[in-house]
Scaffold this motif. Structure first.
Motif, PDB file in Angstrom:
ATOM      1  N   ASN A  81     -21.119 -32.419 -17.235  1.00 42.90           N
ATOM      2  CA  ASN A  81     -19.868 -33.165 -17.152  1.00 42.90           C
ATOM      3  C   ASN A  81     -20.137 -34.578 -16.651  1.00 42.90           C
ATOM      4  OD1 ASN A  81     -17.240 -34.106 -16.721  1.00 42.90           O
ATOM      5  ND2 ASN A  81     -16.520 -32.098 -16.065  1.00 42.90           N
TER       6      ASN A  81
ATOM      7  N   HIS B  37     -16.486 -29.861 -22.569  1.00 40.14           N
ATOM      8  CA  HIS B  37     -15.632 -28.709 -22.320  1.00 40.14           C
ATOM      9  C   HIS B  37     -15.595 -27.801 -23.545  1.00 40.14           C
ATOM     10  CE1 HIS B  37     -13.126 -30.675 -18.871  1.00 40.14           C
ATOM     11  NE2 HIS B  37     -14.365 -30.421 -18.542  1.00 40.14           N
TER      12      HIS B  37
ATOM     13  N   GLU C 229      -8.531 -29.390 -15.939  1.00 46.23           N
ATOM     14  CA  GLU C 229      -9.776 -29.088 -15.226  1.00 46.23           C
ATOM     15  C   GLU C 229      -9.543 -27.914 -14.281  1.00 46.23           C
ATOM     16  OE1 GLU C 229     -12.331 -32.495 -16.499  1.00 46.23           O
ATOM     17  OE2 GLU C 229     -12.659 -30.481 -15.692  1.00 46.23           O
TER      18      GLU C 229
ATOM     19  N   LYS D 136      -5.359 -25.122 -12.123  1.00 49.24           N
ATOM     20  CA  LYS D 136      -5.588 -25.833 -13.379  1.00 49.24           C
ATOM     21  C   LYS D 136      -4.892 -27.184 -13.276  1.00 49.24           C
ATOM     22  CE  LYS D 136      -7.385 -24.754 -17.521  1.00 49.24           C
ATOM     23  NZ  LYS D 136      -8.719 -24.208 -17.691  1.00 49.24           N
TER      24      LYS D 136
ATOM     25  N   THR E 185     -18.775 -23.818 -15.673  1.00 49.62           N
ATOM     26  CA  THR E 185     -17.460 -23.584 -15.102  1.00 49.62           C
ATOM     27  C   THR E 185     -17.657 -23.309 -13.627  1.00 49.62           C
ATOM     28  OG1 THR E 185     -15.441 -22.267 -15.207  1.00 49.62           O
ATOM     29  CG2 THR E 185     -17.500 -21.111 -15.633  1.00 49.62           C
TER      30      THR E 185
END
Length: 562
Positions: free
Chosen positions: A88, A221, A441, A437, A177
């Protein structure tokens, strides 16, 4: 299983190479590539990686914003039997370093946006570093830094589109994640999972080769990656933006006659706000399909979206990284007069929200769902199984990845609580692990709480999510102060007062989170001083549901007073 029966994401290359010679399949800035040009770039890069010495099962870490080069790298790594591990680009260097050590890549590829990482993050396994797009001036004389063009020019053999290879266990991507402990987990995804998920999106949303797809979601993602693969499989045109911003997205939609894109509530809220800033004159009639994920669209936001995109079919999807994106789909609005699936008819809105939860629709054709009931209630843990389920978490599955539980037909716990109604619709009730959430994200409270508890003035902290129109959920922190520490919201500039008073404020704690390398979207938007003991269960665990309810009431009171 015979090779010709084994799925591989590079099977899309044959279709792309056979489209009309003048058909554009990727648009990035001023760069336009036809299907044949794009495929040739993937094959040259794959040949260069083979000559460099990459082998089946090698991991390649990618840190970059969206671009046509990013798509090339994903396919080239898969082509040679490698495993791509997207990092990321919003991570701090500390988070990036943690990810590198976890997946142990042999190669790190970055773009100009993440060029500082090329020397700042490392792993014992790392052999090569590559700049994705062009040679940065700061690395011009560094012989240890390669570029994509160098690899493309020095390939050993130009492979054909059908010469692709598989990694052990047919793994192809590791998507990160966060875990409930705050440490990232690498979700290992197979070729079969990505192709199955892509075909589900084609079937449920209706993607085709006539579509022009705007990349609003980052390829790092799973939502952005799986949607990109669906578009590659049908031979659609890709319009790539480095990062999402509403003004650029709306401009690109008109310039390229975009027909579809995906969004999360934050993005849609920004598009609506930008539309208002332009005097509500923007109307994008070319858009025909919008898929929303990462949280439910509010009634108000959905109605505003229809005003901007009047001819678009708007759907929602519910899923997670461990299931390679979407588990269920639901049509929120269909502009066709004869449609019976629209929930907006004659300006009358039938809400998909209810006190007991949110309706997220029916499962995709390949998805099995069930509710694990622990008592006489109809509500319980949401479980799933099927070809979409991950192979496992990286680090726990490399040795026997093909024999992981998912491939043996075991049910995967999603971590969510819900129920299935008499029509087969899944209703989300809550998250069993407290996951928040926010803006698409995932934020895990334990990670943020661990950072706050390191501050010398914080005795205890509970982080929770509160419903918010733009973000979906807003991260809110409640803190109990240590003795002699004072709370003040007057210290709004975040100036250092540690030498004068034992003082804390929202801004001081936000700055502290930044100094501890907490990623921006995880930093609480609001802080409350908690003057009593946090409610706990009989076993001493914090009752997060009670804290959440009280915080939601506080936020509502504050908002109404503004």
């Amino acid at each position: 299983m015979s090779n010709y029966r084994r799925p591989h994401i590079c099977q899309c290359l044959s279709r792309l190479s056979s489209v009309k010679s003048d058909t554009i399949v990727t648009v990035y800035g001023h760069r336009r590539l036809t299907g044949r040009e794009f495929v040739a770039g993937v094959l040259r890069l794959a040949g260069g990686l083979i000559r460099l010495g990459l082998r089946n099962g090698d991991v390649v870490a990618i840190a970059a914003v969206n671009s046509d080069c990013y798509l090339e790298w994903l396919l080239a790594v898969a082509f040679i039997g490698g495993i791509a591990a997207p990092l990321n680009y919003r991570w701090s260097l500390k988070e990036a370093q943690t990810g590198m050590l976890m997946v142990e890549p042999v190669l790190l590829v970055t773009d100009e946006n993440c060029s500082s990482w090329i020397r700042s993050v490392d792993a014992p396994s790392l052999k090569w570093r590559v700049l994705m797009d062009s040679a940065s001036k700061s690395f011009a004389n560094d012989r240890d830094i390669l570029t994509s063009e160098m690899l493309k020019q020095h390939y050993m053999l130009l492979p054909s589109p059908s010469m692709y290879r598989w990694a052990p266990g047919e793994a192809v991507v590791i998507c990160f994640t966060s875990g409930t402990t705050g440490k990232p987990k690498g979700v290992t995804i197979s070729h079969l999972a990505i192709i199955t998920q892509s075909l589900a999106k084609v079937a449920m949303v209706g993607y085709s080769e006539d579509d022009v797809y705007l990349h609003t979601a980052p390829l790092v993602h799973i939502g952005g990656l799986s949607s990109a693969m669906a578009m590659l499989m049908v031979g659609a045109c890709h319009v790539l933006l480095p990062k999402f911003d509403a003004e650029t997205a709306l401009k690109a939609t008109g310039q390229h006659l975009v027909t579809c894109f995906i969004t999360v509530p934050t993005m849609m809220s920004d598009l609506v706000s930008m539309n208002r800033a332009k005097g509500c004159r923007i109307q994008k009639a070319s858009v025909r399909k919008i898929l929303n994920g990462g949280g439910s669209l509010s009634n108000e936001l959905l109605i505003d979206a229809i005003k901007i995109f009047p001819k678009a079919k708007i759907l929602s999807a519910y899923g997670m990284t461990e299931t390679c994106s979407s588990l269920t789909f639901m049509t929120l609005y269909d502009p066709k007069p004869e449609s019976n699936s629209s929930i907006l008819r004659a300006e009358k809105f039938i809400s998909i929200h209810r006190p007991q939860g949110i309706c997220v629709g029916k499962p995709a054709p390949h998805v099995e769902l069930k509710i694990h009931l622990e008592n006489s209630s109809s509500t319980g843990k949401i479980l799933t199984r099927g070809p979409h389920v991950m192979l496992g978490y990286w680090g726990k599955v490399q040795v026997n990845i093909a024999g992981s539980e998912s491939s043996n037909g075991a049910w995967l716990e999603t971590g969510d609580i819900g129920e299935i109604d008499e029509f087969g619709n899944l209703w989300l009730i809550g998250r069993s692990n407290g996951r928040i959430k926010s803006g698409g994200e995932n934020v895990y409270p334990e990670e943020v709480e661990a950072v706050l508890l390191q501050h010398p003035g914080v005795l205890s902290a509970v982080v929770t999510g509160v419903a918010e129109t733009r973000l979906g959920e807003m991260v809110v922190a409640c803190v109990c102060l240590k003795e002699k520490w004072q709370w003040s919201e007057e210290n709004l500039d975040g100036s250092d007062t540690s030498g004068e008073d034992l003082l804390l404020s929202s801004e001081i704690l936000r700055r502290y989170c930044r100094t501890q390398n907490l990623t921006g979207f995880k930093i609480p938007k609001r802080f409350f001083r908690w003057k009593k003991h946090f409610p706990v269960t009989s076993t001493g665990k914090v009752r997060r549901d009670e804290v959440r309810r009280e915080v939601a009431s506080l936020v509502q009171t504050l908002n109404s007073s503004l």
